[in-house]
Scaffold this motif. Structure first.
Motif: not given
Length: 301
Positions: A257, A259-260, A262, A276-281, A287
């Protein structure tokens, strides 16, 4: 009369053992935790108890057994053996419909018979589970600590091999002690307070750390080449100025995990991001989902 066998688990058993453990612990939660309230009791529903990957880890790294009743896997037990003297019953579970039939008692007797060299056994259970408290006490476990939601037990048995007891040190007060030039190779430390202890210029190659609280710890100037971190909570952790060692061996993150998080001023050349989930990356403010959409549009044209 039911036929009960306790056999070392294999990786092929991971899914079945996880399913039985989930049913067992969920039934305990139904009985002892209030419905509609977010009551947390990690002894009733321990971390990772629904995870097949966590069970695979237990099978590979710990001492994990399956309980076979009339030819079917109907329970399991997970042990941690520390050195030649200490043993810990991490988890023991029997399918709900088979509880109360003496199967758990057979498992407990098997454990002590299989590990005759172990002198001290320990375990924890929820203080809510009154049946568990009676069960462990009936098998000779003594309550050594009790909190609002937890009871800790210990059992001492006559060790078959007493030579291991010559190097057994218990309840030593070593606060503010200094140790220099000592050989602790293959030593085992368990149930000890190591808060604010300092390790400097030490060789800890092939050491193992399990079930350890490292909150607010500091790790600096370390060689962690080819080390493994599994089932670790990394909330708020900061990695800075790392490299890949002399062998330039690549690092990997699997089922993590992030997410968020840096990633800044890092060498990511050749890095692969797969499934992998890249929403908002974003990469340099752009984006990633926009980049992927633009790529897909160009590919179709």
């Amino acid at each position: 009369m039911r036929e009960v066998k306790v056999v070392k688990a294999t990786l092929e058993d991971a899914s079945c053992l996880t399913e039985v453990m989930k049913r067992s612990f969920d039934e305990e939660a139904r009985k002892y935790l209030s419905e509609g309230k977010e009551t947390i009791d990690l002894n009733i529903q321990p971390p990772g108890y629904t995870s097949v990957e966590r069970m695979r880890y237990s099978i590979e790294k710990l001492h994990t057994y399956k309980v076979i009743v009339d030819g079917l896997i109907q329970g399991g037990v997970i042990l941690t053996i520390t050195g030649q003297t200490f043993g810990r019953v991490d988890r023991i579970f029997i399918a709900p419909l088979l509880q109360g039939q003496g199967i758990g008692s057979k498992v407990m007797r098997f454990i002590e018979e299989e590990y005759r060299r172990i002198h001290i056994w320990e375990l924890e259970t929820s203080s809510r589970q009154k049946g568990n408290l009676q069960f462990y006490e009936s098998h000779g476990y003594k309550r050594v600590f009790e909190a609002d939601n937890e009871c800790c037990y210990e059992k001492r048995v006559a060790a078959e091999d007493t030579s291991t007891l010559n190097k057994l040190y218990e309840h030593f007060e070593l606060q503010d002690a200094a140790v220099y030039g000592s050989n602790f190779s293959k030593a085992s430390i368990t149930n000890s307070n190591l808060e604010q202890i300092h390790y400097t210029n030490c060789n800890m190659r092939q050491s193992e750390f399990r079930n350890i609280n490292f909150r607010q710890a500091s790790f600096a100037d370390l060689n962690l080449a080819h080390s493994k971190f599994e089932f670790v909570s990394l909330g708020g952790v900061h990695f800075s100025s790392t490299d890949l060692g002399e062998e330039d061996a690549p690092i990997s993150f699997n089922k993590c995990d992030l997410k968020q998080g840096t990633i800044e001023q890092c060498d990511l050349s050749g890095l692969k991001v797969v499934d992998s989930l890249v929403d908002g990356m974003t990469i340099n403010g752009i984006r990633v989902d926009d980049l992927l959409a633009a790529y897909e549009e160009r590919r179709i044209k």
